[in-house]
Design an enzyme around this catalytic site. Sequence first.
Site, PDB file in Angstrom:
ATOM      1  N   ASP A   7     -42.628  50.927   6.185  1.00  0.00           N
ATOM      2  CA  ASP A   7     -43.719  51.653   6.833  1.00  0.00           C
ATOM      3  C   ASP A   7     -43.047  52.506   7.903  1.00  0.00           C
ATOM      4  O   ASP A   7     -42.724  52.021   8.982  1.00  0.00           O
ATOM      5  CB  ASP A   7     -44.724  50.674   7.442  1.00  0.00           C
ATOM      6  CG  ASP A   7     -45.884  51.383   8.121  1.00  0.00           C
ATOM      7  OD1 ASP A   7     -46.232  52.498   7.687  1.00  0.00           O
ATOM      8  OD2 ASP A   7     -46.440  50.827   9.080  1.00  0.00           O
ATOM      9  N   GLU A  67     -44.175  54.278   2.398  1.00  0.00           N
ATOM     10  CA  GLU A  67     -45.498  54.883   2.517  1.00  0.00           C
ATOM     11  C   GLU A  67     -45.363  56.354   2.881  1.00  0.00           C
ATOM     12  O   GLU A  67     -44.532  56.721   3.702  1.00  0.00           O
ATOM     13  CB  GLU A  67     -46.324  54.158   3.574  1.00  0.00           C
ATOM     14  CG  GLU A  67     -47.776  54.595   3.599  1.00  0.00           C
ATOM     15  CD  GLU A  67     -48.613  53.724   4.499  1.00  0.00           C
ATOM     16  OE1 GLU A  67     -49.469  52.992   3.970  1.00  0.00           O
ATOM     17  OE2 GLU A  67     -48.392  53.751   5.725  1.00  0.00           O
ATOM     18  N   ASP A 144     -47.406  46.809  11.571  1.00  0.00           N
ATOM     19  CA  ASP A 144     -46.330  47.576  10.938  1.00  0.00           C
ATOM     20  C   ASP A 144     -45.610  46.725   9.897  1.00  0.00           C
ATOM     21  O   ASP A 144     -45.301  47.201   8.805  1.00  0.00           O
ATOM     22  CB  ASP A 144     -45.344  48.094  11.988  1.00  0.00           C
ATOM     23  CG  ASP A 144     -45.992  49.066  12.959  1.00  0.00           C
ATOM     24  OD1 ASP A 144     -46.557  50.072  12.487  1.00  0.00           O
ATOM     25  OD2 ASP A 144     -45.947  48.811  14.177  1.00  0.00           O
TER      26      ASP A 144
END
Length: 167
Positions: A7, A67, A144
Amino acid sequence: MKVLGIDPGTLHLGYGLIEEDEDGLRARDYGTLHFRSSLPVEERLYQIHSHLMNMIGMFKPDEIAIEEPFMGQGASRFVGPAFAVGQAQAAVLIAAVSQGAPVFRYPPAQVKSSVADHGNASKEQVRTMVALTLAMDAGPPDHDTADALAIALCHLRQRELANLVER
């Protein structure tokens, strides 16, 4: 199969290594890297690259899932954060490619849909589903980290679907 989920962010970068074998799925390592906002962005990007090079060398993931940046619906206030995430993503991509690790990218809605069954899932819903799927007693320590593990889970589910289609 070992998948490293990322992420990306220039202040907080979540990571999660999931291993899948005949016994199922296990979170092998996970956490969040934190970078001081007082550091120039180029220094943070260098640190991201360095950390990822070390992680890839240490974990030896078969694949890396990351992502994609999210822009928001027509809101110009999201451009700055999306740009920063894109820069962090680039540092991750360069580290992955330099180590020969295949990279797969997923938009946030696909990750949420894959893990929590709908693309508008809240951060808390994603975190809860990650904890349940990976049988984590305490769950991921922060959002996160939960997002990084969700990205790795999303990738494993996409691989599974692709394998079913190929049969």
